[in-house]
Design an enzyme around this catalytic site. Structure first.
Site, mmCIF file in Angstrom:
data_model
loop_
_atom_site.group_PDB
_atom_site.id
_atom_site.type_symbol
_atom_site.label_atom_id
_atom_site.label_comp_id
_atom_site.label_asym_id
_atom_site.label_seq_id
_atom_site.Cartn_x
_atom_site.Cartn_y
_atom_site.Cartn_z
ATOM 1 N N ASN A 219 6.131 0.599 -3.861
ATOM 2 C CA ASN A 219 7.027 1.307 -2.953
ATOM 3 C C ASN A 219 7.943 0.257 -2.326
ATOM 4 O OD1 ASN A 219 8.268 2.780 -0.977
ATOM 5 N ND2 ASN A 219 6.424 3.177 0.231
ATOM 6 N N TRP A 220 9.152 0.186 -2.846
ATOM 7 C CA TRP A 220 10.079 -0.852 -2.366
ATOM 8 C C TRP A 220 10.666 -0.510 -0.998
ATOM 9 C CZ3 TRP A 220 13.558 -2.226 -7.256
ATOM 10 C CH2 TRP A 220 12.726 -2.797 -8.244
ATOM 11 N N LYS A 221 10.504 0.719 -0.566
ATOM 12 C CA LYS A 221 11.071 1.170 0.718
ATOM 13 C C LYS A 221 12.589 0.878 0.759
ATOM 14 C CE LYS A 221 6.542 0.662 2.729
ATOM 15 N NZ LYS A 221 5.724 0.460 3.908
ATOM 16 N N SER B 81 -1.282 -2.746 3.218
ATOM 17 C CA SER B 81 -1.545 -4.198 3.180
ATOM 18 C C SER B 81 -2.362 -4.639 1.972
ATOM 19 C CB SER B 81 -2.210 -4.660 4.489
ATOM 20 O OG SER B 81 -1.322 -4.466 5.572
ATOM 21 N N GLU C 130 5.871 6.779 7.038
ATOM 22 C CA GLU C 130 7.164 6.448 7.646
ATOM 23 C C GLU C 130 8.077 7.674 7.680
ATOM 24 O OE1 GLU C 130 7.857 2.999 5.210
ATOM 25 O OE2 GLU C 130 6.212 2.003 6.247
ATOM 26 N N GLY D 197 3.389 -1.767 -0.819
ATOM 27 C CA GLY D 197 4.699 -1.945 -0.208
ATOM 28 C C GLY D 197 5.160 -3.383 -0.304
ATOM 29 N N GLY D 198 4.953 -4.142 0.763
ATOM 30 C CA GLY D 198 5.480 -5.503 0.871
ATOM 31 C C GLY D 198 5.205 -6.376 -0.343
ATOM 32 N N GLU E 256 -3.343 6.127 2.963
ATOM 33 C CA GLU E 256 -2.701 4.997 3.636
ATOM 34 C C GLU E 256 -2.928 5.102 5.146
ATOM 35 O OE1 GLU E 256 0.607 3.196 1.029
ATOM 36 O OE2 GLU E 256 1.488 4.765 2.246
ATOM 37 N N GLY F 252 1.851 -2.444 6.338
ATOM 38 C CA GLY F 252 2.730 -3.537 6.734
ATOM 39 C C GLY F 252 2.191 -4.414 7.840
ATOM 40 N N HIS G 76 5.054 10.135 3.012
ATOM 41 C CA HIS G 76 4.711 8.775 3.460
ATOM 42 C C HIS G 76 4.705 8.763 4.987
ATOM 43 C CE1 HIS G 76 5.013 4.503 4.314
ATOM 44 N NE2 HIS G 76 4.535 4.297 3.098
HETATM 45 P P1 PGA Z 1 2.357 -2.245 2.676
HETATM 46 O O1 PGA Z 1 2.949 -0.759 2.545
HETATM 47 O O2 PGA Z 1 1.720 -2.584 1.332
HETATM 48 O O3 PGA Z 1 3.534 -3.112 2.973
HETATM 49 O O4 PGA Z 1 1.347 -2.211 3.757
HETATM 50 C C1 PGA Z 1 2.275 0.240 1.824
HETATM 51 C C2 PGA Z 1 3.054 1.521 1.883
HETATM 52 O O5 PGA Z 1 3.633 1.831 2.924
HETATM 53 O O6 PGA Z 1 3.100 2.266 0.891
#
Ligand code: PGA
Length: 255
Positions: free
Chosen positions: A12-14, A215, A103, A236-237, A171, A177, A101
């Site tokens: 997930n590149w966001k 994470s 977010e 994500g990250g 999640e 994050g 998600h």
């Molecule tokens: P993260 O994000 O790996 O940066 O914690 C995961 C996500 O939001 O899908």
């Protein structure tokens, strides 16, 4: 990991990446997956921002890497300025879309009902919905984690969805994050509860893949991906760094 379910590592590149670096990253993932060939331990998917889907789609051509969107609108078309329909994602070569998600739920106020309508829209065009659920830190501290997860599963997944049409991503909001993760026992407990709920609600629910997200990095991926009922990860990250992402895919247990 449980038998019969092919694991999935989803990036997930966001809201990250301009054209040149996004395409370069997609090309690197595509080339790596291609060269891994049959040694690739699971399915691999990247979800770039909407602006890059077309270019990333081209970069992935001929590789086993799949393409996902990060959100879609519930309606097929219309006066929805700034929004993107499921059919538009599909049109550019996407096979999946991340929905609900945290977010989106937190920053855009998305409700379970809205997520459910989006999942229905994804189904209607043949996109697999990666449905995200997860508790906040306050909900965990209050002992409400499993109740929150079950409520989100029930509220966000249409009852007519079949096992191959959805993937669930657990999640914990507080782990996204932050570098913090639940204990392995806590992950197992929640995945088990999700598995039981899916089995009760969806015919063949045992076949639904349940990803852990929050994470995930090369150092914790081996132990997380080896857990019962963890069928992969939503990353994500660490998915923005090619080598970290490859290390996470390589951390999948041997089939
Ligand atoms: P993260 O994000 O790996 O940066 O914690 C995961 C996500 O939001 O899908």
């Amino acid at each position: 990991m449980a038998s019969g379910r092919r694991p999935l590592i989803a990036a997930n590149w966001k809201m990250n990446g301009l054209k040149s670096d996004g395409v370069a990253l997609a090309q690197a993932v595509a080339a790596w997956a291609k060269s891994a060939g049959a040694a690739l331990r699971g399915e691999v998917l990247v979800s770039p921002p909407a602006t890059l889907i077309d270019a990333v789609s081209a970069a992935l051509t001929g590789s086993p890497v799949q393409l996902g969107g990060q959100d879609c609108h519930a309606q097929p078309s219309g006066a929805f300025t700034g929004d993107i329909s499921a059919a538009m994602l599909k049109d550019l070569g996407a096979s999946h879309v991340i929905l609900g998600h945290s977010e989106r739920r937190t920053l855009h106020g998305e409700t379970d009902d809205q997520v459910k309508a989006k999942v229905a829209a994804a189904r209607s065009v043949g996109l697999v919905a990666i449905v995200c659920v997860g508790e906040t830190e306050a909900q965990r501290d209050a002992g409400d984690t499993l109740a929150v997860i079950v409520r989100q599963i029930d509220g966000s997944i249409p009852s007519e969805a079949t096992a191959t049409e959805i993937v669930v991503a657990y999640e914990p909001v507080w782990a996204i994050g932050t570098g913090r993760t639940p204990t392995l026992a806590e992950i197992v407990e929640v995945h088990k509860a999700i598995r039981a709920r899916l089995a009760a609600r969806i015919p063949g629910g045992d076949a639904v893949r349940i990803l852990y997200g929050g994470s995930v990095k090369p150092s914790n991926a081996p132990e997380v991906l080896a857990l019962a009922d963890v069928d992969g990860a939503l990353v994500g990250g660490a998915s923005l760094k090619a080598d970290d992402f490859f290390a996470i895919v390589n951390a999948l247990p041997q089939a």
